[in-house]
Enzyme design. Structure first.
Site, short mmCIF file in Angstrom:
data_model
loop_
_atom_site.label_atom_id
_atom_site.label_comp_id
_atom_site.label_asym_id
_atom_site.label_seq_id
_atom_site.Cartn_x
_atom_site.Cartn_y
_atom_site.Cartn_z
N SER A 1 -54.10 1.40 14.55
CA SER A 1 -53.24 2.11 13.66
C SER A 1 -54.38 3.00 12.75
CB SER A 1 -52.36 1.25 12.59
OG SER A 1 -53.36 0.26 12.21
N ALA B 1 -54.25 6.17 14.50
CA ALA B 1 -52.96 6.88 14.36
C ALA B 1 -52.57 7.34 13.09
CB ALA B 1 -52.02 5.78 15.05
N ARG B 2 -52.98 6.62 12.09
CA ARG B 2 -52.60 7.01 10.66
C ARG B 2 -53.10 8.35 10.37
NH1 ARG B 2 -51.05 1.69 7.60
NH2 ARG B 2 -50.37 0.53 9.44
N GLU C 1 -58.32 8.54 26.39
CA GLU C 1 -57.94 9.78 25.98
C GLU C 1 -57.74 9.80 24.46
OE1 GLU C 1 -55.48 13.28 25.16
OE2 GLU C 1 -54.59 11.77 25.65
#
Length: 189
Positions: free
Chosen positions: A113, A116-117, A138
């Site tokens: 996360s 992702a954030r 990737e």
């Protein structure tokens, strides 16, 4: 199919070499006491690290991205503790950890996360039964700004699912093209 716990991950890694090197706890600080993006075993998974070996996508040669005929000149090799991915681009890397997946286990990778954030997406296809090697990672930078990836720190989490029955044909049995890969591995058609 059941997700496997920290106890199972620890036992499989220590007794059967499923993950090498293996960190038996969540590592959150380096030797100098500086904060890291965590890696190591968690309650129901294992957070992997990125090695300091990257291939950053570039289009300086005006290539077409073709998975059947991939042009290696589309990448710039970078060996560093930090990788900067250009806006709306991507990079390939590999895990520090080498995996040996048991015959009755399927492993799924999810991005952390923390990345992702920030608009950085990690993509990895499932690690199939009896696959082994360094995992090619990737990283997609979905933002309009350059994005930073840190080598030696956590980038993704592996989840291990044990099947009720052993598969008839494993990745190894099929002679999978990415079996035993080391280093950052480009697409193979």
């Amino acid at each position: 199919m059941a997700i496997k716990s920290d106890r199972w991950i620890r036992e499989m890694s220590e007794k059967h070499g499923m993950i090498e090197p293996y960190a038996e706890n969540q590592v959150r600080f380096n030797a100098q006491g500086e904060k890291l993006i965590s890696y190591g075993v968690s309650s129901y998974g294992y957070d992997v690290r990125c090695a300091p070996e990257f291939k950053v996508f570039t289009n300086v040669h005006s290539a077409i991205v073709d998975p059947k005929n991939f042009d290696e000149k589309s990448f710039i090799d970078i060996h560093s503790d930090v990788c900067i991915i250009p806006p709306n681009s991507f990079a390939l890397a590999r895990t520090v950890e080498y995996f040996r997946i048991p015959r009755n286990v399927l492993t799924v990778c999810l991005g952390k996360s923390t990345y992702a954030r920030c608009g950085i997406i990690v993509n990895v296809t499932p690690l199939e039964p009896e696959w082994e090697g360094h995992v090619t990672l990737e990283f997609s930078n979905t933002t309009n700004l350059p994005a930073r990836i840190y080598a030696g720190e956590g980038v993704a989490q592996m989840l291990f699912f044990e099947s009720d029955e052993v598969c008839e044909t494993s990745y190894k049995d099929r002679g999978g093209k990415y079996q035993g890969q080391t280093g950052v591995t480009l697409p193979k058609a």
